[in-house]
Design a protein around this motif. Structure first.
Motif, mmCIF file in Angstrom:
data_model
loop_
_atom_site.group_PDB
_atom_site.id
_atom_site.type_symbol
_atom_site.label_atom_id
_atom_site.label_comp_id
_atom_site.label_asym_id
_atom_site.label_seq_id
_atom_site.Cartn_x
_atom_site.Cartn_y
_atom_site.Cartn_z
ATOM 1 N N LYS A 176 6.603 -43.279 22.499
ATOM 2 C CA LYS A 176 6.075 -44.074 21.405
ATOM 3 C C LYS A 176 6.152 -45.562 21.784
ATOM 4 O O LYS A 176 7.177 -45.994 22.306
ATOM 5 N N PRO A 177 5.114 -46.339 21.547
ATOM 6 C CA PRO A 177 5.172 -47.775 21.871
ATOM 7 C C PRO A 177 6.361 -48.454 21.204
ATOM 8 O O PRO A 177 6.747 -48.099 20.081
ATOM 9 N N PHE A 178 6.916 -49.438 21.870
ATOM 10 C CA PHE A 178 8.116 -50.104 21.388
ATOM 11 C C PHE A 178 7.956 -50.624 19.962
ATOM 12 O O PHE A 178 8.867 -50.496 19.134
ATOM 13 N N ALA A 179 6.803 -51.202 19.656
ATOM 14 C CA ALA A 179 6.577 -51.780 18.334
ATOM 15 C C ALA A 179 6.617 -50.732 17.224
ATOM 16 O O ALA A 179 6.835 -51.063 16.049
ATOM 17 N N GLN A 180 6.397 -49.481 17.576
ATOM 18 C CA GLN A 180 6.398 -48.403 16.585
ATOM 19 C C GLN A 180 7.723 -47.649 16.512
ATOM 20 O O GLN A 180 7.902 -46.786 15.651
ATOM 21 N N LEU A 181 8.639 -47.977 17.392
ATOM 22 C CA LEU A 181 9.924 -47.288 17.410
ATOM 23 C C LEU A 181 10.809 -47.778 16.275
ATOM 24 O O LEU A 181 10.923 -48.984 16.032
ATOM 25 N N GLY A 182 11.433 -46.832 15.578
ATOM 26 C CA GLY A 182 12.443 -47.178 14.597
ATOM 27 C C GLY A 182 13.825 -47.067 15.202
ATOM 28 O O GLY A 182 14.012 -46.498 16.282
ATOM 29 N N GLU A 183 14.808 -47.599 14.507
ATOM 30 C CA GLU A 183 16.176 -47.516 15.007
ATOM 31 C C GLU A 183 16.607 -46.063 15.183
ATOM 32 O O GLU A 183 17.342 -45.726 16.109
ATOM 33 N N SER A 184 16.104 -45.194 14.296
ATOM 34 C CA SER A 184 16.456 -43.774 14.396
ATOM 35 C C SER A 184 15.971 -43.168 15.704
ATOM 36 O O SER A 184 16.597 -42.233 16.227
ATOM 37 N N ASP A 185 14.853 -43.666 16.250
ATOM 38 C CA ASP A 185 14.364 -43.169 17.538
ATOM 39 C C ASP A 185 15.336 -43.508 18.656
ATOM 40 O O ASP A 185 15.626 -42.678 19.521
ATOM 41 N N PHE A 186 15.840 -44.738 18.635
ATOM 42 C CA PHE A 186 16.813 -45.135 19.652
ATOM 43 C C PHE A 186 18.114 -44.356 19.489
ATOM 44 O O PHE A 186 18.731 -43.948 20.478
#
Length: 234
Positions: free
Chosen positions: A94-104
């Motif tokens: 997923k592109p960085f701008a679309q990543l949420g904290e939950s993804d990390f």
């Protein structure tokens, strides 16, 4: 040898188990979340080698209780592990701008913290001159090519790489060797999620064989190393 491997139900982990069951003298505890896929692994293993000693165990390295796993290993391996292969993991593209904290958080839990928990839980069971093999990625290898959409995944793998180097020093007095294979592409479902349509020059069974062979012998030559294993970019 007594071998524990995570992420054994698919991809290179599955293929590493298949390679190991062909070799005499090994007992293997294969961990993965999917009971169905583990059942398929056991069925195939027995068809290839009716004498293989393989224990499939449904286990989530992030959420499950390690006390039960420790007891299972003590019972079936007489409390001794010779090889631990930390292969479990997942990928978010997923592109960085679309990543949420939950993804990390998900990437760090699946690709890093789960392995931290596994290693800590296995420490008292690891034999003298045992080998911990962490399965990293070229995506987290310093100086390698990086790709759009894989920032969370690559960062989690980079953390695993650094942990490998640290643990080699921390566990030296216990004579436990720790190495990491930073894998390039192999033809797996995870590769398809990362690079849709890309055909790797390396098949999953070839990478699985490399992992199995390295787990058995690599600690005779390496300790604390993050080794790139890549034929192509990606």
């Amino acid at each position: 040898m007594n071998i524990v491997i995570t992420g054994a139900s698919s991809g290179v982990g599955f293929e590493a188990v298949i390679e190991l069951i062909h070799q005499p003298g090994h007992q293997i505890i294969a961990l993965a979340r999917s009971e169905e896929k583990l059942a398929r692994l056991l069925e195939l293993s027995r068809s290839l080698n009716p004498d293989c000693i393989l224990y499939p165990v449904a286990f989530d390295i992030v959420h499950d209780d390690y006390a039960d796993l420790q007891q299972f290993i003590k019972t079936h391996f007489d409390g001794k592990i010779d090889v631990l292969i930390n292969n479990a993991g997942t990928l978010i593209n997923k592109p960085f701008a679309q990543l949420g904290e939950s993804d990390f958080v998900e990437m760090l839990q699946s690709n890093y913290l789960g392995h931290v928990r596994m290693i800590q839980a296995m420490l008292l069971l690891l034999a003298k001159n045992s080998h911990i093999v962490n399965i990293g990625s070229m995506g987290g290898f310093q100086g390698s090519a990086k790709f759009v959409g894989l920032s969370a995944y690559s960062a989690s793998k980079a953390a695993l790489h650094t942990l490998t180097e640290c643990l080699a020093q921390e566990l030296a007095e216990q004579e436990i060797k720790v190495n990491c294979l930073a894998l390039g592409s192999a033809q797996t479902e995870m590769l398809e999620r990362a690079f849709s349509g890309y055909q790797s020059p390396v098949m999953a069974f070839e990478m699985g064989k490399y992992i199995a062979d390295f787990a058995l012998t690599g600690h005779k030559f390496f300790n604390g190393k993050v080794l790139p294993v890549a034929m192509s970019t990606p």
